[in-house]
Design a protein around this motif. Structure first.
Motif, PDB file in Angstrom:
ATOM      1  N   ASN A  67      34.043  11.668  53.318  1.00 25.56           N
ATOM      2  CA  ASN A  67      32.976  11.263  54.247  1.00 25.56           C
ATOM      3  C   ASN A  67      33.459  10.209  55.244  1.00 25.56           C
ATOM      4  OD1 ASN A  67      31.727  12.941  52.475  1.00 25.56           O
ATOM      5  ND2 ASN A  67      30.156  11.516  51.796  1.00 25.56           N
ATOM      6  N   VAL A  68      34.324   9.301  54.792  1.00 24.16           N
ATOM      7  CA  VAL A  68      34.768   8.239  55.707  1.00 24.16           C
ATOM      8  C   VAL A  68      36.087   8.646  56.382  1.00 24.16           C
ATOM      9  CG1 VAL A  68      35.221   5.773  55.990  1.00 24.16           C
ATOM     10  CG2 VAL A  68      33.657   6.539  54.178  1.00 24.16           C
ATOM     11  N   THR A  73      35.832  12.054  58.314  1.00 17.08           N
ATOM     12  CA  THR A  73      35.103  11.943  59.588  1.00 17.08           C
ATOM     13  C   THR A  73      35.971  11.225  60.627  1.00 17.08           C
ATOM     14  OG1 THR A  73      32.992  11.931  58.427  1.00 17.08           O
ATOM     15  CG2 THR A  73      32.975  11.077  60.674  1.00 17.08           C
ATOM     16  N   HIS A  75      27.344  14.666  64.658  1.00 20.23           N
ATOM     17  CA  HIS A  75      27.600  14.258  63.267  1.00 20.23           C
ATOM     18  C   HIS A  75      26.291  14.346  62.478  1.00 20.23           C
ATOM     19  CE1 HIS A  75      29.415  12.112  59.955  1.00 20.23           C
ATOM     20  NE2 HIS A  75      28.496  11.162  60.020  1.00 20.23           N
ATOM     21  N   SER A 121      30.557   6.439  57.872  1.00 24.84           N
ATOM     22  CA  SER A 121      30.976   7.485  58.817  1.00 24.84           C
ATOM     23  C   SER A 121      30.127   7.402  60.090  1.00 24.84           C
ATOM     24  CB  SER A 121      30.897   8.877  58.177  1.00 24.84           C
ATOM     25  OG  SER A 121      29.564   9.262  57.925  1.00 24.84           O
TER      26      SER A 121
END
Ligand code: NAD
Ligand code: DAU
Length: 359
Positions: free
Chosen positions: A103-104, A107, A131, A166
């Motif tokens: 997710n981090v 992204t 997003h 994110s």
């Protein structure tokens, strides 16, 4: 339109692809998905042939910089919609690292690749990076109030913390580099192809199989529910008419306590499966220890997207829930395909953790 969809083999992504191919006959979609436990190509088994020709699947990870650079240069995308994520709160509690990675870091990698590509192509102002995020970034509400786009971020779980992080990267790429990004924060979705670890499909499948229906805590946590096709229409609206740098909250105006939904599902299944009082699904309900950090209430103020872009949900909760139950009853072959050994292991781990007597 040449669109990159990441995470397109999951629940919302695969609904979005099917919906968009039907609604936008000129669009071509590249679907990049790592096919984790949550991604299933079986979601496309019923795609009509003419739609198949406009759907190009690539198995790959959003963290893979080399692969991302290659496909951006191969396809010249006009827009990206980023669904790829680890999405289940309970899994984030038992194993948070994968959430930070996908997710981090994931992204960040797509943002970075998109920025390089966009700069190399003279920064077209029609380019969009959408997003897909969640209302969970705003934390928990009390009895009153709604999440607005201006509500402060206050995540409770490793999942929502990773989605919040994110979102901040996405905003930073707009403010710092001018990349035309947009964020959507949506409430709980339900509908076909949802992996049976989430509340509604888990309750449907467990009830069909006469297994316990585990209710966390007192069952009075509130979520706002949105039928997945309404979410797909909202995302199409935002990608076509949303303003770069903006955030749009998306919700269903449909707040329900968990126990209310579980009761509705029991009623529907008793009716569909012709179950009488003595073998009713209600008898399967079990109250189990709560999810740690369990947010009490989510509710969305979706007035901005309604006022500025003209979107509002079209499906009533009652009708769409019935449609969803019927879809699962008619697609038990799909359920069996996605319930791998990994799924059975997960159910054992998550629910045994809550109650040692769970079998
Ligand atoms: P999902 O778990 O069903 O699907 C996620 C998809 O991403 C899967 O196909 C998986 O294989 C893929 N994926 C995971 N890691 C990947 C990686 N490293 N590289 C490439 N692909 C990867 O999730 P969903 O419910 O469809 O949610 C989609 C998005 O929408 C997520 O970003 C989620 O945070 C967001 N969202 C979900 C809801 C909801 O109610 N389900 C509500 C609001 C927002
Ligand atoms: O709000 C949007 C979010 O909705 C998305 O960002 C997430 O990706 C999605 O998973 C969903 O998160 P929730 O935690 O709200 O969904 P879940 O289906 O896991 O749980 C819904 C509610 O039901 C929650 O209050 C916990 C409860 N629950 C859940 C399960 C799986 C139970 O009582 N028993 C269960 O077995």
């Amino acid at each position: 339109m040449k669109l990159l969809v990441t995470g397109g083999a999951g629940f919302i992504g695969s609904n979005f692809i099917q919906y968009t191919l039907a609604q936008r006959p000129g669009w071509h979609i590249v679907n990049l998905d790592a096919l984790t436990y949550a991604g299933n190509l079986a979601n496309f088994d019923n795609l009509p042939l003419s739609h198949r020709q406009r759907h190009h699947f690539i198995k790959g990870d959003i963290k893979d910089k080399t692969l991302l650079t290659q496909i951006f240069s191969d396809y010249n995308f006009e827009a990206i919609i980023n669904f790829a994520a680890e999405s289940h709160v309970d899994r984030s509690i038992l194993g948070p690292e994968a959430f930070v990675e996908t997710n981090v870091l994931g992204t960040f990698r797509i943002l970075e690749t998109a920025k390089c590509f966009w700069e190399k192509n003279q920064k077209p102002n029609t380019f969009r990076f959408l997003h897909v995020s969640t209302d969970e970034v705003y934390g928990s509400l009390g009895k009153e109030g709604y999440f607005k786009e201006t509500s402060p971020y206050d995540p409770s779980s490793p999942y929502s913390a990773s989605k919040g992080a994110s979102d901040h990267f996405v905003s930073a790429y707009f403010r710092t580099y001018g990349l035309p990004t947009i964020i959507t924060n949506c409430s709980n979705n339900y509908g076909p192809y949802q992996f049976p670890e989430k509340l509604i499909p888990l309750m449907i499948i467990n009830s069909i199989e006469q297994k316990p229906l585990p209710v966390y805590g007192d069952g009075k946590n509130v979520r706002d529910w949105l039928y997945v096709h309404d979410h797909c229409e909202a995302l199409l609206t935002v990608i076509e008419r949303g303003i770069p740098g903006e955030t749009y909250n998306i919700g269903g105006n449909s707040e329900k306590e968990n126990i209310e939904i579980i009761s509705q599902l029991c009623d529907l299944l008793d009716e569909r499966l012709n179950r009488k009082k003595e073998n009713s699904s209600f008898q399967l309900i079990r109250f189990v220890p709560d999810r740690p950090g369990h947010d009490r209430r989510y509710a969305i103020d979706a007035s901005k997207i309604k006022k500025e872009l003209g979107w509002q949900p079209q499906h009533s909760f009652e009708k769409a829930l019935t449609k969803t139950v019927d879809w699962y009853l008619q697609h038990l072959d799909w359920v069996n395909k996605v319930k791998s050994g990994e799924y059975r292991q997960w159910v054992k781990l998550n629910y045994q953790n809550r109650d040692q007597r769970w079998g």
